[in-house]
Design an enzyme around this catalytic site. Structure first.
Site, PDB file in Angstrom:
ATOM      1  CG  ASP A  32      21.846  13.733  10.817  1.00 38.86           C
ATOM      2  OD1 ASP A  32      21.448  13.718  12.006  1.00 38.86           O
ATOM      3  OD2 ASP A  32      21.280  13.060   9.929  1.00 38.86           O
TER       4      ASP A  32
HETATM    5  C1  NOJ Z   1      19.854  11.493  12.774  1.00 41.76           C
HETATM    6  C2  NOJ Z   1      18.889  11.615  11.644  1.00 41.76           C
HETATM    7  O1  NOJ Z   1      19.550  11.371  10.420  1.00 41.76           O
HETATM    8  C3  NOJ Z   1      18.190  12.953  11.557  1.00 41.76           C
HETATM    9  O2  NOJ Z   1      17.174  12.866  10.618  1.00 41.76           O
HETATM   10  C4  NOJ Z   1      17.668  13.354  12.899  1.00 41.76           C
HETATM   11  O3  NOJ Z   1      16.979  14.571  12.793  1.00 41.76           O
HETATM   12  C5  NOJ Z   1      18.812  13.456  13.867  1.00 41.76           C
HETATM   13  N1  NOJ Z   1      19.485  12.180  13.973  1.00 41.76           N
HETATM   14  C6  NOJ Z   1      18.373  13.917  15.251  1.00 41.76           C
HETATM   15  O4  NOJ Z   1      17.691  12.917  15.886  1.00 41.76           O
END
Ligand code: NOJ
Length: 738
Positions: free
Chosen positions: A263
């Protein structure tokens, strides 16, 4: 490219170039506005990683992405295309109902159709991969990200995750209108302690496997190309640095052979967690845990080459990860056509086209949940609205407010159909009146990344309330549109109170003094505490974050063009103190029978242990009855099935749809099993007077679970089943497995 050609390409790449493929940079680096969900540093022009990073995220639009791709490929030593990824969570230009609402439709086919449309639009806008579905089990309404989930049930979540993966990807990613799907957040992100986003997760391995891993597994079975790690720790280890989770469980046990991406910033965050001393160690641990792409932490970019040269990391591990990345680019057809479906003309044709809007509207119709619809003494139930009566639409959600969640990063709120607009289309001017009533938020409300404040808040609200009271007095019935602001749910929006803003509750109670015939329409991305709302409302419709066609879909329901059929996929508590909650609790040794006041039982002294509205609950405008279930036999062995059936009848005056639900309990087992678990459902549409036999086949496979000794299987003995219209409905039947 053939596999052989891909291998030749890989062998020809320098170490720096290979590491580049494993780096994902935020979209800002390509000279563009980009959606950010973390720290996004822009690289200096001329930094080699800019020419080598294998993927980026957060940017979109055919014209823009084609230009970026062209410029990038000219510089990339082997002209390997850049992969564009984006959070296409519930729609691209056409915004659909938020995932929590989509779950409430209990309609995986329709969910799949929404994903297909989102993929078509996103692909036309140049996107190759969507970070969806979020398959996290969500049982704590304090956690704002419940909005992005399909709720508290592992089985239902699995069906929905699979439907989304199939919808996004189709059979062949090269096809026009298909994108790769990334299941997230592996693992157990939804169990954040006390609902506080990004914090640790405390779960036994049994609970993790039996309840939390199930929906990811279904998404993987459906063939998702990517899996994203979660921010949380489990057993004290951040997922992004957990080789057991990624290599043993995800790859070996679950059979996932696609790309693992961290993430946003999660590799570097292992330093903040206190799991790694510095970013170099974080890069090493993430790589060794099996993370192929580092999303936006730069740890791979800064240290992987050195770690290989120092002999800490074997280059073979880099090769394996890079091969997986090249393979996906190949499966998307990017080596033949690096722009894939990016096409300005297609964008024009597809975005918000009639067909897409129609599906978005259908999803609103099927996902809204009728929580209450009382007789109001005058002319039966308040809903559907009586066109002979004068209707006041009041509340901060009637106009202008964004009905899309905080997770629609593309498109414009202006394209959404408001309640005002839809009411004007549905009624004559003299039948309706409007008043905003109050601001959506209390003054000085903290949101994710901003704070709502208005200097004239008090005066504005005094005036709005006076106008609303006058409007309510003129009308026969009030439709009060209240709810959370769309940035009150989503990432980093944990809350310790689940009530509506105080100013909205004041509006409700003041209006009820002058006109008690109130229908409250609730917009929210999470279960709210609605007892107070219930006291003042004769009817209540939960509409979630309904998206572009929100106004139309809601008006169809209010006016009776169609009857509500959505069912809750998260329990709605009386009070936040009951959280986390789920209908599917483990059996206690001292259960408290309904109404019992006996001492030393499993209960709260000051609140029911049951929710205000349970999982699976939702009313209709028509009257359904479900007969007691009959079983074709009451004993079975592995390889056999029991068929349970009921008759569903529509005894009301309108066509409607009932969601018939099958629940099963394993009465005694070597691991305590939940009081009941959803194991099947059917949406049944019936005209007035019509009836239909609904059958469910129960097999031994459906009774398997993760046992204390680590094995997975069923255990002989007694089982109970219920078939009803919610998790609290139905007469129990028993059967035996031998
Ligand atoms: C953080 C989030 O937790 C995740 O769900 C998301 O896909 C990513 N950022 C990318 O934006």
């Amino acid at each position: 490219m053939t596999e052989r050609e891909l291998r030749i390409l890989l062998n020809d790449m320098s170490l720096e170039e290979k590491v580049g493929q494993m780096v994902q940079l935020p979209g800002q680096n390509y000279g563009s506005f980009a959606a950010v969900t973390g720290k996004a540093e822009k690289k200096e022009d001329g930094q080699p990683i800019l020419d080598q990073a294998g993927s980026t995220l957060g940017i979109y639009g055919a014209e823009k992405l084609k230009k970026i791709q062209k410029a990038y490929m000219e510089k990339q030593p082997h002209h390997i295309p850049l992969m564009f990824m984006l959070d296409v969570i519930h729609g691209y230009e056409t915004a659909f109902q938020c995932p929590l609402g989509m779950g409430a439709s209990f309609d995986p086919e329709l969910v799949k159709k929404c994903a297909e449309i989102a993929a078509k639009e996103a692909a036309a806008g140049g996107i190759h991969v969507t970070f969806s579905p979020m398959a996290d089990l969500a049982r704590d309404a304090r956690w704002g990200r419940v909005m992005e989930s399909t709720g508290e049930d592992p089985w239902l979540n699995g069906k929905m995750a699979a439907a989304m993966v199939e919808g996004f990807q189709g059979e062949n990613r090269k096809q026009t209108g298909k994108v790769s799907s990334c299941v997230k957040h592996f693992a157990a992100y939804g169990a954040a302690t006390a609902g506080l986003d990004y914090t640790n997760v405390e779960l036994s391995e049994h609970t993790l496997r039996e309840y939390y891993l199930k929906a990811y597994q279904e998404g993987i079975h459906a063939g998702c190309d990517m899996v994203m790690t979660s921010f949380n720790t489990w057993n004290g280890v951040p997922s992004t640095g957990n080789p057991w989770l990624m290599k043993e469980v995800l790859r070996k046990e679950m059979g996932f052979d696609g790309i693992v991406i961290s993430d946003w910033g999660a590799v570097g965050e292992m330093v903040n967690h206190g799991f790694c001393e510095d970013r170099k160690e974080a890069a090493e641990r993430a790589l060794k845990a099996g993370v192929d792409i580092d999303m936006c932490s730069d740890c791979y970019a800064d240290y992987l080459v050195d770690l290989v040269r120092e002999g800490v990391i074997d280059e073979k591990e880099i090769d394996e990860a890079v091969y997986r990345i090249l393979l996906l680019k190949n499966e998307l057809g990017l080596f033949e056509n690096p722009y894939k479906d990016a096409d300005e003309q297609r964008e024009k044709e597809l975005f918000l086209c009639e067909g897409h809007r129609r599906t978005a509207r259908e999803m609103v119709q099927k996902s809204a949940v009728l929580l209450k619809n009382e007789e109001d003494g005058k002319a039966g139930k308040l809903l559907p609205l009586n066109p002979a009566e004068k209707i006041a639409f009041i509340g901060p959600y009637i106009e202008g407010e964004d009905m899309r969640s905080s997770w629609v990063v593309t498109g414009s709120a202006k394209n959404s159909v408001s309640i005002c607009q839809a009411a004007k289309e549905a009624f004559r001017d003299d039948q309706i009146c409007f008043a905003k009533g109050c601001t959506l938020l209390d003054n000085d409300t903290l949101l994710n990344g901003s704070e709502y404040h208005s200097d004239s808040w008090e005066e504005d609200n005094d005036r709005l309330l006076c106008e609303a009271i006058q409007t309510a007095k003129q009308a026969d019935v009030v439709v009060l549109c209240l709810g959370e602001q769309n940035h009150q749910s989503g990432e980093a929006t944990s809350r310790t109170h689940l009530t509506l803003p105080k100013i909205q509750r004041t509006l409700l109670s003041e209006i009820s003094k002058v006109n008690p015939r109130i229908v409250t329409v609730i917009f929210s991305g999470r279960p709210l505490e609605l007892s107070e709302v219930e006291t003042h409302s004769k009817a209540m419709l939960e509409v979630w974050m309904p998206g572009t066609e929100g106004g139309h879909g809601i008006m169809d329901l209010l006016t009776g063009v169609c009857s509500p059929s959505g069912k809750l996929t998260m329990s709605f508590p009386y009070t936040v103190g009951q959280e986390p909650m789920s209908y599917s609790q483990l059996t206690s040794g001292r259960p408290c029978p309904k109404g019992s006041k006996a001492p030393f039982l499993t209960r709260y002294l000051d609140c029911s242990t049951a929710p205000l509205y349970p999982f699976g609950y939702g009313l209709s405008y028509t009257d359904f009855s479900i007969s007691e279930p009959t079983l074709d036999r009451t004993e079975m062995q592995a390889g056999e099935t029991i068929v349970a059936s009921v008759t569903v009848a529509n005894g009301g005056k309108r066509t409607g749809c009932e969601v018939v639900q099958l629940y099963i309990q394993d009465v005694a087992a070597s691991c305590v099993r939940p009081v009941k678990e959803l194991k099947g459902f059917r949406r049944v549409e019936l005209a007035p007077g019509e009836a239909q036999r609904v059958t469910f086949s129960i097999s031994e496979e459906m009774l398997r679970f993760h046992r204390g000794d680590g094995s997975f299987g069923s255990e002989p003995g007694k089982f109970r089943l219920w078939i009803g219209n919610s998790s609290e409905d139905g007469e129990a039947r028993e059967f035996f497995l031998y």
